[in-house]
Design an enzyme around this catalytic site. Sequence first.
Site, PDB file in Angstrom:
ATOM      1  N   LEU A 253     121.787  49.057 -37.530  1.00 57.40           N
ATOM      2  CA  LEU A 253     121.972  47.712 -37.298  1.00 57.40           C
ATOM      3  C   LEU A 253     123.171  46.995 -36.267  1.00 57.40           C
ATOM      4  O   LEU A 253     124.066  47.688 -36.418  1.00 57.40           O
ATOM      5  CB  LEU A 253     121.884  46.974 -38.387  1.00 57.40           C
ATOM      6  CG  LEU A 253     120.793  47.242 -39.542  1.00 57.40           C
ATOM      7  CD1 LEU A 253     120.811  46.671 -40.969  1.00 57.40           C
ATOM      8  CD2 LEU A 253     119.504  47.021 -38.798  1.00 57.40           C
ATOM      9  N   HIS A 254     122.927  46.078 -35.745  1.00 60.26           N
ATOM     10  CA  HIS A 254     123.978  45.621 -34.928  1.00 60.26           C
ATOM     11  C   HIS A 254     123.761  44.025 -35.066  1.00 60.26           C
ATOM     12  O   HIS A 254     122.875  43.502 -35.874  1.00 60.26           O
ATOM     13  CB  HIS A 254     123.952  45.893 -33.488  1.00 60.26           C
ATOM     14  CG  HIS A 254     122.441  45.706 -32.856  1.00 60.26           C
ATOM     15  ND1 HIS A 254     121.932  44.711 -32.682  1.00 60.26           N
ATOM     16  CD2 HIS A 254     121.580  46.854 -32.475  1.00 60.26           C
ATOM     17  CE1 HIS A 254     120.897  44.776 -32.037  1.00 60.26           C
ATOM     18  NE2 HIS A 254     120.740  46.261 -31.743  1.00 60.26           N
TER      19      HIS A 254
ATOM     20  N   GLY B 172     122.566  41.924 -33.083  1.00 59.54           N
ATOM     21  CA  GLY B 172     121.151  41.418 -32.786  1.00 59.54           C
ATOM     22  C   GLY B 172     120.441  41.128 -33.939  1.00 59.54           C
ATOM     23  O   GLY B 172     119.750  40.315 -34.243  1.00 59.54           O
ATOM     24  N   HIS B 173     120.415  42.379 -34.833  1.00 59.21           N
ATOM     25  CA  HIS B 173     119.459  42.092 -36.078  1.00 59.21           C
ATOM     26  C   HIS B 173     120.068  41.342 -37.098  1.00 59.21           C
ATOM     27  O   HIS B 173     119.234  40.548 -37.564  1.00 59.21           O
ATOM     28  CB  HIS B 173     119.574  43.746 -36.930  1.00 59.21           C
ATOM     29  CG  HIS B 173     119.052  44.795 -36.006  1.00 59.21           C
ATOM     30  ND1 HIS B 173     119.942  45.977 -35.436  1.00 59.21           N
ATOM     31  CD2 HIS B 173     117.679  45.125 -35.538  1.00 59.21           C
ATOM     32  CE1 HIS B 173     118.954  46.720 -34.648  1.00 59.21           C
ATOM     33  NE2 HIS B 173     117.710  46.296 -34.832  1.00 59.21           N
TER      34      HIS B 173
ATOM     35  N   GLY C 278     113.115  39.755 -32.189  1.00 59.93           N
ATOM     36  CA  GLY C 278     113.953  39.219 -31.199  1.00 59.93           C
ATOM     37  C   GLY C 278     113.407  39.263 -29.925  1.00 59.93           C
ATOM     38  O   GLY C 278     112.601  40.115 -29.403  1.00 59.93           O
TER      39      GLY C 278
ATOM     40  N   ASP D   9     113.153  42.363 -27.186  1.00 57.36           N
ATOM     41  CA  ASP D   9     111.790  43.035 -27.181  1.00 57.36           C
ATOM     42  C   ASP D   9     110.523  41.942 -26.693  1.00 57.36           C
ATOM     43  O   ASP D   9     109.699  41.607 -27.607  1.00 57.36           O
ATOM     44  CB  ASP D   9     111.648  44.071 -28.154  1.00 57.36           C
ATOM     45  CG  ASP D   9     112.692  44.868 -28.363  1.00 57.36           C
ATOM     46  OD1 ASP D   9     112.492  45.953 -27.980  1.00 57.36           O
ATOM     47  OD2 ASP D   9     113.444  44.521 -29.337  1.00 57.36           O
TER      48      ASP D   9
ATOM     49  N   GLN E  32     106.994  42.996 -26.972  1.00 54.85           N
ATOM     50  CA  GLN E  32     106.634  43.334 -28.433  1.00 54.85           C
ATOM     51  C   GLN E  32     106.400  42.208 -29.133  1.00 54.85           C
ATOM     52  O   GLN E  32     105.272  41.842 -29.784  1.00 54.85           O
ATOM     53  CB  GLN E  32     107.850  44.027 -29.068  1.00 54.85           C
ATOM     54  CG  GLN E  32     107.816  44.241 -30.340  1.00 54.85           C
ATOM     55  CD  GLN E  32     108.671  45.029 -31.062  1.00 54.85           C
ATOM     56  OE1 GLN E  32     108.639  46.346 -30.787  1.00 54.85           O
ATOM     57  NE2 GLN E  32     109.915  44.476 -31.644  1.00 54.85           N
TER      58      GLN E  32
ATOM     59  N   SER F 222     120.209  49.338 -30.562  1.00 53.61           N
ATOM     60  CA  SER F 222     120.713  50.663 -31.356  1.00 53.61           C
ATOM     61  C   SER F 222     120.847  51.893 -30.317  1.00 53.61           C
ATOM     62  O   SER F 222     121.808  52.541 -30.667  1.00 53.61           O
ATOM     63  CB  SER F 222     119.564  50.953 -32.232  1.00 53.61           C
ATOM     64  OG  SER F 222     119.410  50.008 -33.132  1.00 53.61           O
TER      65      SER F 222
HETATM   66  P1  AMP Z   1     114.706  47.802 -33.532  1.00 54.44           P
HETATM   67  O1  AMP Z   1     115.346  47.869 -34.828  1.00 54.44           O
HETATM   68  O2  AMP Z   1     115.068  47.856 -32.221  1.00 54.44           O
HETATM   69  O3  AMP Z   1     113.128  47.767 -33.735  1.00 54.44           O
HETATM   70  O4  AMP Z   1     114.749  45.922 -33.464  1.00 54.44           O
HETATM   71  C1  AMP Z   1     114.212  45.096 -34.642  1.00 54.44           C
HETATM   72  C2  AMP Z   1     114.226  43.750 -34.271  1.00 54.44           C
HETATM   73  O5  AMP Z   1     115.570  43.294 -33.983  1.00 54.44           O
HETATM   74  C3  AMP Z   1     113.386  43.496 -33.199  1.00 54.44           C
HETATM   75  O6  AMP Z   1     112.555  42.053 -33.358  1.00 54.44           O
HETATM   76  C4  AMP Z   1     114.223  43.371 -31.742  1.00 54.44           C
HETATM   77  O7  AMP Z   1     113.653  42.737 -31.083  1.00 54.44           O
HETATM   78  C5  AMP Z   1     115.200  42.595 -32.685  1.00 54.44           C
HETATM   79  N1  AMP Z   1     116.544  42.961 -31.735  1.00 54.44           N
HETATM   80  C6  AMP Z   1     117.042  44.263 -31.491  1.00 54.44           C
HETATM   81  N2  AMP Z   1     118.137  43.925 -30.395  1.00 54.44           N
HETATM   82  C7  AMP Z   1     118.345  42.567 -30.300  1.00 54.44           C
HETATM   83  C8  AMP Z   1     119.160  41.761 -29.517  1.00 54.44           C
HETATM   84  N3  AMP Z   1     120.160  42.262 -28.773  1.00 54.44           N
HETATM   85  N4  AMP Z   1     118.962  40.415 -29.768  1.00 54.44           N
HETATM   86  C9  AMP Z   1     118.207  39.859 -30.385  1.00 54.44           C
HETATM   87  N5  AMP Z   1     117.074  40.695 -31.136  1.00 54.44           N
HETATM   88  C10 AMP Z   1     117.373  42.013 -31.207  1.00 54.44           C
END
Ligand code: AMP
Length: 286
Positions: free
Chosen positions: A33-34, A36-37, A147, A150, A153, A186
């Site tokens: 997690l970062h 963004g999450h 987010g 993506d 997606q 990530s």
């Molecule tokens: P992931 O763990 O990469 O599958 O992402 C999980 C959710 O976090 C998805 O809805 C992504 O679009 C969102 N997400 C990942 N990175 C970012 C970011 N930099 N800004 C906004 N949402 C993000």
Amino acid sequence: MQIIRSVQKMQAWAGEVRIQKQSVGFVPTMGALHEGHLSLIREAHKKADKIVVSIFVNPTQFGPHEDFKNYPRTFEKDQKLLIQEKVDVLFYPDAHSMYEEGFQTNIVLTELSKPLCGELRPGHFEGVATVVLKLFNIVKPHFAFFGKKDFQQFLIIEKMVEDLNLDIHVVPCALIRDEDGLALSSRNKRLSEEERKRALVIPRALKMCQEFYQKGIKNVAQLQSKVLEFVDKEGDLNIQYFEIRDAKTLESIEEIQKPTVCAIAAYVGNVRLIDNLLLGEKNDSV
Ligand code: AMP
């Protein structure tokens, strides 16, 4: 924060919360997690009474030569962050309980999944849509947060919810960037210092596209060639695509007239990064 690993227990929890007439906000993730999450979780708190975050690195959305094994996994740290963000439940299933032996049902997608990442990653979005639908049936959310990082997606999930009449409100959330402009991901954890510097050409290319657009260039071929020329000159990247498309349908366009997405995918070393920018949207900038 409760950590629930079993599908049945998660469903029972969600059923109970619904009986109590409380709303559930859901943020599906693959962990590592970062900010963004975390921004998605903060949006969820604004709308829902109870917040569920899932961490599941879904094997079916990775191709045979992709980075499923090397995908960053930082469970201890993730858990602490989720406690700080006042998440009610972390749903953390294992692959066996999500895909029991003999699993044989998959979502079939058509138009939105064909271009961009869909073309380069066959089966990827079917894997995503199927696992998201399963997670929706397990967590029973009222709101689900995705987010715009993506972007394809998000469009696919939004369309799935509409087409299959799911009673869920899909909430798009802003793309969050690091101070230097790189979109948080990530996968950034897998970049060396030198690769990270090289990766900055990606947001710069998007910014350049936006600037040309703001100066009045609306012709897509012209914008594409100017940006690709910059990337070729400046960058040491392996660009998979740089496309300018209709932001609702992802269809090709010749001139920018309606909301438009400018999307890029590139390998920096072994790490595949994606980024995008919505042209014409007030708050979207690099
Ligand atoms: P992931 O763990 O990469 O599958 O992402 C999980 C959710 O976090 C998805 O809805 C992504 O679009 C969102 N997400 C990942 N990175 C970012 C970011 N930099 N800004 C906004 N949402 C993000």
